[in-house]
Design a protein around this motif. Structure first.
Motif, PDB file in Angstrom:
ATOM      1  N   GLN A 168       0.839  -1.192   0.000  1.00  0.00           N
ATOM      2  CA  GLN A 168       0.000   0.000   0.000  1.00  0.00           C
ATOM      3  C   GLN A 168       0.872   1.239   0.000  1.00  0.00           C
ATOM      4  O   GLN A 168       1.354   1.663   1.045  1.00  0.00           O
TER       5      GLN A 168
ATOM      6  N   GLN B 141      -0.223  -6.225   5.392  1.00  0.00           N
ATOM      7  CA  GLN B 141      -0.475  -6.404   3.963  1.00  0.00           C
ATOM      8  C   GLN B 141       0.814  -6.607   3.185  1.00  0.00           C
ATOM      9  O   GLN B 141       0.885  -7.430   2.259  1.00  0.00           O
TER      10      GLN B 141
ATOM     11  N   ARG C 274      -3.040   2.311  10.966  1.00  0.00           N
ATOM     12  CA  ARG C 274      -2.618   2.327   9.571  1.00  0.00           C
ATOM     13  C   ARG C 274      -1.311   1.575   9.379  1.00  0.00           C
ATOM     14  O   ARG C 274      -1.138   0.826   8.401  1.00  0.00           O
TER      15      ARG C 274
ATOM     16  N   GLU D 177      -0.074  -0.781  11.190  1.00  0.00           N
ATOM     17  CA  GLU D 177      -0.338  -2.202  11.376  1.00  0.00           C
ATOM     18  C   GLU D 177      -0.829  -2.813  10.068  1.00  0.00           C
ATOM     19  O   GLU D 177      -0.326  -3.824   9.589  1.00  0.00           O
ATOM     20  N   GLU D 178      -1.807  -2.149   9.487  1.00  0.00           N
ATOM     21  CA  GLU D 178      -2.368  -2.684   8.258  1.00  0.00           C
ATOM     22  C   GLU D 178      -1.322  -2.728   7.156  1.00  0.00           C
ATOM     23  O   GLU D 178      -1.208  -3.717   6.427  1.00  0.00           O
TER      24      GLU D 178
END
Lengths: 516, 441
Positions: free
Chosen positions: A114, A159, A152, A154-155
């Motif tokens: 991301q 990912q 955020r 963490e995600e």
């Protein structure tokens, strides 16, 4: 060791039914209905009520569900006589469900890199910077920003990790057609490049902000933040829980820092991710290569080889087998006759041409020894090694003698202090030669400076072998000439003042500074 | 014209047509300085000597450096494909004809003996297995699979060839085949457990498989599994020529090109090109274009052209562009030289009838007695048969003699052997002795 019995239903006999029941609870929960009756569960899970009761009991035993007496009114007579329970997901049951959900997602999802997340993280850090810079730190807002940041980040990391694993897995690329693969490859490379570019530009900025925040004393805020976080708890001032909360925040900050700035081993996770994303591209190309190979050497090739093996087996004789080999593999070496320079030389002198027959042309010239014995070098014992040690000794002694003479001459001449030439009253031939050489060099040097106008004394020069250096001053105006006696005669000349010293690379000027 | 486009050389698609290729070659060769020309020559020689280069050091570096020129040159002049990858360089040296049986596959581990038929079978079956396997293989697993083929496929038992690895000879053949694969770097031995496979059948070896090289090995124009001919010659012809129309059909340009390529291949690969062996069309072409062909070969390979009335021989100064050499050191080499000289002198004197092999054997016996410094087993009576056979094999491989079987096994000396004769006027001090030694028949 925590109790994992909440997961027992996964390996039990009727695990599908158990999952259906728990799914019914989960879906009811999403509609904010917490307690369910067995009838409702049966309806939600699509099972018979009698069965459902047994399942619910078992789940309550394992700890997934909690059971309370149902104090509502009975609807039918049987209900009144039966003990009725209300079920809800227990805390541990809920945790188990969440864990299983994450598990299901990770298995299926491919993850993503991301790039947007990085920009958002920068935004949050920027906001935190601003809040910290204010004279009074606004704790609620800070808390909010930190929560966003943590979530955020963490995600993003989860990912990214999933994506790298997925990438590793698909590099085997089974079952993709070539067109699909080419398309995929292009998209993947573009994706990776975009991400790497974003990572490179953001990571630096983020690292900078982290350092800035540390400088501004963000760690000091963790206490306040922990208190803020526990503001809604039942017992806000529980010291242990506060400490735990604080530790958690510290840990997260540490994690963030380590990710972008690197830990004790120096390599930050950001770097590692970037390296792996970049490595993925050549790995992909290797996979493409082997894909091509596999395509070329597919099962058809295997059949070809087996067919060829059959042909070899059916070959009537070895000669046919060799011919088949040559045609099928085309790997034989070239073969040519030889020629040597002598033959070429002889041919140049004779008048042969393209019409001469081989039987009349000049044959190949070979050494007679070759025809006689099959070898071109002489066999037998190698010649004796001559011993030249006596001659070597004599030469060495001679060299030593010469060196001694030169050393004596040096000692004689190299006075280091300025002297008059006349002070060298008598010189042996070696020393005299040396002196003449030095004088020649320095007088020439003096002559050279004369053209420019005035001579600047002292004039310096080195001997031709570089071992001595000399400086020259003009003679006394009223003095008499110097006369040096040598084996060949007497040298007369102006009585210069000279300083001769062994030359070891220092400039004449520096020497003079030392002397004076 | 249908042509295999070498992979990794997509831009050369543009140079597919003959004239564009020629122009591109000319561009690459213009204004080339001697260092570059020398490097190119070395690269060409390296490829001619060993058409599959894997881990070959400087040679491979040179080939990689000049790969564009090399690919064009081989394709334009000899019609040979060259594939150059970072791992391997492969020149697909299709022979000029299918009649040559003097270049078998040789086992590098046992003094270059040619492979037996069963070893060939094992080699092909192993390659078939490797293609389907992954990246590693062990000897025992391979042995099991091969034995399985022997059972399942009737071709081998029909031909009377047993693939059971319970006998020493069979195991030895398998080891020969594997040694060839190791030499080509298709296999790479990672772990060797025990070296007693041939004698006992035990022990195991772990191999890594080099897949890129594997895909480059087969040189057949037509996949063998699609060829349905039964006769060996027909089969060979089909995989050699492919489905492209042979002598029938095809444009004149194409036929001319085939002609030229055929002659060029012979000049590059074979020791002697005799005019008698060529057909009319080839002879006519050669007469007109000899100068160009010979000059091109000389320039690119450094060989020297020996043009004579009977044929052309491209001869080598350095001596490393050949698997057989004359003269060579050793007993066989010396004997070959002496017999060649005697046959040459005989031919020079005008006696061109076939020499019976038995006469040559007698000659060998006399020479063995006269040269006590030869190999010990050369002096044993009865060994002259084997020795003579070996010498004749070499001479035949070098294009110097021809063997006939009727009415008695005999040897016909071919003109090129004349270059090994001795002139009477050049005695060189030992000439008289030499004449006495060569008791002519």
């Amino acid at each position: 060791m925590p109790d994992y019995s909440v997961f027992s239903h996964l390996t039990a006999a009727k695990s599908e039914d158990y999952r259906a029941v728990l799914a019914a609870f989960a879906s009811a929960r999403s509609e904010f209905v917490i307690h369910l009756r067995p009838a409702e569960v049966a309806h939600g899970a699509g099972l018979v009520e009698g069965e459902v009761e047994l399942l619910l009991e078992q789940l309550a035993e394992w700890g997934n569900l909690e059971r309370n007496r149902d104090h509502g009114d009975a609807v039918t007579i049987e209900d009144f006589y039966r003990t009725r329970y209300l079920y809800q997901l227990s805390g541990r049951g809920e945790a188990a469900e969440r864990a299983l959900l994450v598990f299901a997602e990770s298995v299926d999802e491919a993850g993503e890199l991301q790039a947007e997340a990085l920009r958002e993280i920068i935004g949050y850090l920027q906001a935190i910077c601003v809040l910290m810079a204010a004279s009074e730190v606004d704790l609620p807002k800070l808390h909010q920003q930190f929560s966003h940041l943590n979530a955020r980040f963490e995600e993003f990391t989860v990912q990214a990790q999933r994506f790298m694993q997925f990438l590793q897995g698909t590099l085997d690329l089974h079952g993709l057609s070539e067109a699909d693969f080419v398309d995929y490859k292009d998209r993947l490379i573009e994706y990776l490049e975009r991400f790497v570019k974003e990572l490179v530009s953001s990571a630096n900025e983020i690292a900078g902000k982290l350092i800035e925040l540390e400088g501004a004393g963000v760690r000091g805020c963790f206490d306040g933040l922990a208190r803020q976080a526990r503001a809604d708890a039942l017992v806000p001032d529980d010291a242990e829980l506060l400490a735990a909360e604080r530790a958690r925040r510290e840990g997260r900050w540490e994690g963030l820092r380590r990710w972008f700035l690197g830990g004790t081993d120096g390599v930050s996770q950001a770097e590692t991710l970037r390296a792996r994303a970049r490595e993925a591209i050549p790995a992909l190309l290797t996979a493409l290569q082997s894909f091509h190979d596999r395509r070329e050497t597919g099962s058809d090739r295997s059949r070809d080889w087996r067919c060829l093996a059959g042909w070899f087996a059916e070959a009537p004789d070895d000669a046919t087998a060799h011919r088949l080999w040559r045609v099928a593999m085309a790997m034989g070496p070239a073969r040519h006759l030889r020629i040597n320079e002598e033959t070429l030389g002889r041919r140049d002198q004779s008048a042969e041409g393209a019409r001469t027959s081989w039987l009349e042309a000049e044959p190949m010239w070979l050494e007679p020894r070759l025809r006689k014995s099959g070898r071109s070098t002489r066999g037998g014992r190698p010649p004796e090694i001559v011993d030249f040690s006596k001659e070597r000794d004599a030469l060495r002694r001679e060299a030593e003698r010469e060196n001694a003479q030169i050393a004596r001459a040096h000692a004689l001449l190299a006075t280091r202090q300025p002297v008059w030439l006349a002070d060298f009253v008598k010189l042996d031939p070696v020393a005299f030669d040396l002196l003449l050489d030095l004088l020649g060099q320095v007088v020439t040097a003096a002559g050279r400076t004369d053209d420019a106008g005035e001579i600047e004394y002292p004039v310096g020069a080195t001997s031709t072998d570089g071992s001595l250096s000399i400086e020259l001053w003009p003679p006394r105006t009223d003095g008499e000439d110097a006369a040096i006696e040598t084996a060949d005669g007497v040298l007369r000349g102006p009585n210069f003042r000279v300083a001769i010293r062994p030359s070891d690379g220092m400039s004449a000027g520096a020497d003079m500074a030392q002397v004076s | 014209m249908r042509e295999q486009v070498p992979s990794g050389s997509r831009p050369l698609l543009l140079a597919r047509s003959g004239s564009r290729r020629r122009n591109r070659l000319r561009d690459l060769e213009r204004g080339v300085d001697p260092v570059v020309a020398d490097e190119r020559r070395r690269a060409v020689r390296a490829l001619l000597r060993r058409p599959l280069l894997v881990d070959a050091g400087t040679d491979q570096v040179l080939v990689n450096r000049h790969k564009e020129w090399l690919i064009l040159w081989f394709s334009h002049h000899a019609g040979w494909e060259l594939h150059v990858d970072p791992e391997a360089c492969r020149l697909v040296k299709r022979p000029a004809d299918i009649a040559d049986d003097s270049r078998p596959c040789r086992d590098p581990g046992s003094k270059d003996t040619p492979l037996s038929r069963r070893a060939y079978v094992f080699l092909c079956l192993t390659l078939g297995v490797l293609v389907k396997e992954g990246r590693q293989l062990t000897l025992q697993r391979l042995a099991e699979t091969l034995a399985g083929f022997g059972h399942s496929d009737a071709t081998f038992s029909d031909a009377g060839m047993s693939l059971e690895l319970d006998r020493r000879e069979t195991r030895r053949d398998l080891v020969h085949a594997l040694r060839v694969l190791l030499d080509w770097r298709v296999l790479f031995a990672v772990a060797c457990d025990d070296d007693h496979y041939v004698s006992s059948g035990g022990g195991d070896v772990l191999y890594n498989v080099n897949r890129p090289v594997l895909s480059r090995l087969l040189a057949a124009r037509q996949p063998p599994s699609m060829v349905h001919a039964e006769d060996p010659d027909e089969r060979m012809h089909e995989i050699w020529q492919g489905k492209v129309a042979g002598a029938v059909g095809g444009s004149e340009d194409w036929q001319l090109r085939e002609l030229r390529c055929g002659l060029f291949r012979r000049l590059l690969d074979d020791p002697v090109l005799y005019y008698d062996d060529l057909d009319e069309a080839q002879l006519a072409y050669l007469k007109k274009q000899r100068g160009h062909l010979v000059r091109e070969v000389e320039k690119a390979t450094g060989l020297v052209a020996e043009v004579r009335a009977e044929g052309i021989a491209m001869v080598d100064r350095d001596g490393d562009l050949s698997d057989y050499s004359l003269p060579e050191t050793g007993t066989d080499g010396h004997l070959t030289l002496l017999l060649a000289t005697s046959l040459a002198n005989r031919l020079r004197e005008g006696k061109c009838d076939p020499v019976p092999v038995s006469d040559l054997e007698g000659e060998t016996r006399r020479l063995a007695a006269a040269h006590p410094q030869w190999r010990k087993d050369a002096c044993i009576p009865g060994s002259e048969v084997g020795l003579t056979r070996e010498v004749l094999r070499r001479l035949r491989a070098l294009g110097l003699v021809r063997l006939v079987a009727e009415p008695v096994p005999a040897v016909v000396a071919l003109p090129a052997i004349g270059r090994f004769g001795l002139r009477d006027s050049r005695s060189d001090g030992a000439g008289q002795e030499q004449q006495e030694e060569m008791v002519l028949l």
